[in-house]
Design a protein around this motif. Structure first.
Motif, PDB file in Angstrom:
ATOM      1  N   ILE A   4       0.837  -1.206   0.000  1.00  0.00           N
ATOM      2  CA  ILE A   4       0.000   0.000   0.000  1.00  0.00           C
ATOM      3  C   ILE A   4       0.872   1.255   0.000  1.00  0.00           C
ATOM      4  CG2 ILE A   4      -1.684   1.344   1.324  1.00  0.00           C
ATOM      5  CD1 ILE A   4      -2.813  -1.328   2.338  1.00  0.00           C
ATOM      6  N   ILE A   5       1.895   1.259   0.844  1.00  0.00           N
ATOM      7  CA  ILE A   5       2.799   2.419   0.911  1.00  0.00           C
ATOM      8  C   ILE A   5       3.531   2.609  -0.414  1.00  0.00           C
ATOM      9  CG2 ILE A   5       4.880   3.335   2.013  1.00  0.00           C
ATOM     10  CD1 ILE A   5       3.970   1.933   4.589  1.00  0.00           C
ATOM     11  N   GLN A   6       4.048   1.516  -0.967  1.00  0.00           N
ATOM     12  CA  GLN A   6       4.792   1.605  -2.217  1.00  0.00           C
ATOM     13  C   GLN A   6       3.888   2.025  -3.374  1.00  0.00           C
ATOM     14  OE1 GLN A   6       6.493  -2.330  -2.380  1.00  0.00           O
ATOM     15  NE2 GLN A   6       8.195  -1.804  -1.032  1.00  0.00           N
ATOM     16  N   SER A   7       2.664   1.510  -3.392  1.00  0.00           N
ATOM     17  CA  SER A   7       1.696   1.927  -4.422  1.00  0.00           C
ATOM     18  C   SER A   7       1.368   3.408  -4.264  1.00  0.00           C
ATOM     19  CB  SER A   7       0.422   1.086  -4.324  1.00  0.00           C
ATOM     20  OG  SER A   7       0.696  -0.279  -4.546  1.00  0.00           O
ATOM     21  N   GLY A   8       1.260   3.858  -3.002  1.00  0.00           N
ATOM     22  CA  GLY A   8       0.987   5.263  -2.734  1.00  0.00           C
ATOM     23  C   GLY A   8       2.096   6.165  -3.248  1.00  0.00           C
ATOM     24  N   VAL A   9       3.341   5.702  -3.140  1.00  0.00           N
ATOM     25  CA  VAL A   9       4.495   6.469  -3.653  1.00  0.00           C
ATOM     26  C   VAL A   9       4.356   6.660  -5.162  1.00  0.00           C
ATOM     27  CG1 VAL A   9       6.982   6.384  -4.087  1.00  0.00           C
ATOM     28  CG2 VAL A   9       6.079   5.787  -1.827  1.00  0.00           C
TER      29      VAL A   9
END
Length: 210
Positions: A4-9
């Protein structure tokens, strides 16, 4: 959570680039590119030249590189940019650095950001070009997954070697202590066996260094 964090980046990078192109900020693309390059080089320098797969500090490096490449493409004829091919390499790089599933997020994001530009002139060829990006996403995912698996196995092997070396050191120290303190009380046969164990421990130590 990590996905989720990496997709958000990635999504943040796409949104910034898309809004940048829609507003008067696009007039400052060239100086902004210079700033991004400078920041990326400074962040990458902290990695002491460990290579592309570190990408200057993980999420921050990916964010800077994605934003930088997309802005370069938009500022050089958009989807017809001679730098379009960089997106293929970036897709694979993201699959190696981030979780492999994020390769799909990257490709879909690029498709959405460039779709409007693709339909303006020569829509068929441009859509085929975007379609080729969609086709590489399974490959990027597969290679990224294999890379992660190999990396994890390498870490496990390194951990096993370190534990084996620690065990060999401990065994050697204990036996040497026994020989030193109890040498007068040990039989010759017992000393020979202890020396054999010391040799085995030394062999184990040498093997773990290879």
């Amino acid at each position: 959570m990590k996905v989720i964090i990496q997709s958000g980046v990635l999504i943040t990078s796409f949104v910034i680039v898309y809004l940048w192109q829609l507003t008067s900020l696009s007039e400052f693309t060239v100086p902004f590119l210079g700033l991004l390059i400078a920041v990326f080089l400074m962040v990458s320098a902290r990695k002491k030249g460990k290579g592309f797969l570190t990408l200057g500090g993980g999420p921050l490096g990916i964010f800077l590189l994605t934003t930088l490449i997309l802005l370069l493409i938009f500022s050089t004829e958009g989807i017809n940019s001679p730098l379009f091919f960089l997106l293929y390499f970036l897709g694979f790089g993201i699959a190696f650095v981030f979780e492999p599933i994020t390769a799909f997020v990257f490709v879909i994001g690029v498709f959405l950001v460039l779709f409007q530009d693709a339909t303006k002139i020569d829509a068929t060829n441009n859509l085929l070009k975007l379609g080729s990006l969609l086709l590489i996403s399974p490959l990027a995912y597969f290679f990224g997954k294999e890379y992660k698996k190999t990396d994890e196995q390498s870490e496990e092997i390194t951990g096993l070697k370190e534990r084996a070396q620690d065990s060999a050191d401990t065994i050697s120290e204990d036996i040497e202590e026994v020989i030193t303190n109890e040498k007068s009380n040990l039989k010759e046969k017992d000393l020979e066996k202890l020396n054999e164990v010391l040799e085995e421990a030394e062999d184990l130590r040498q093997e773990t260094k290879q």
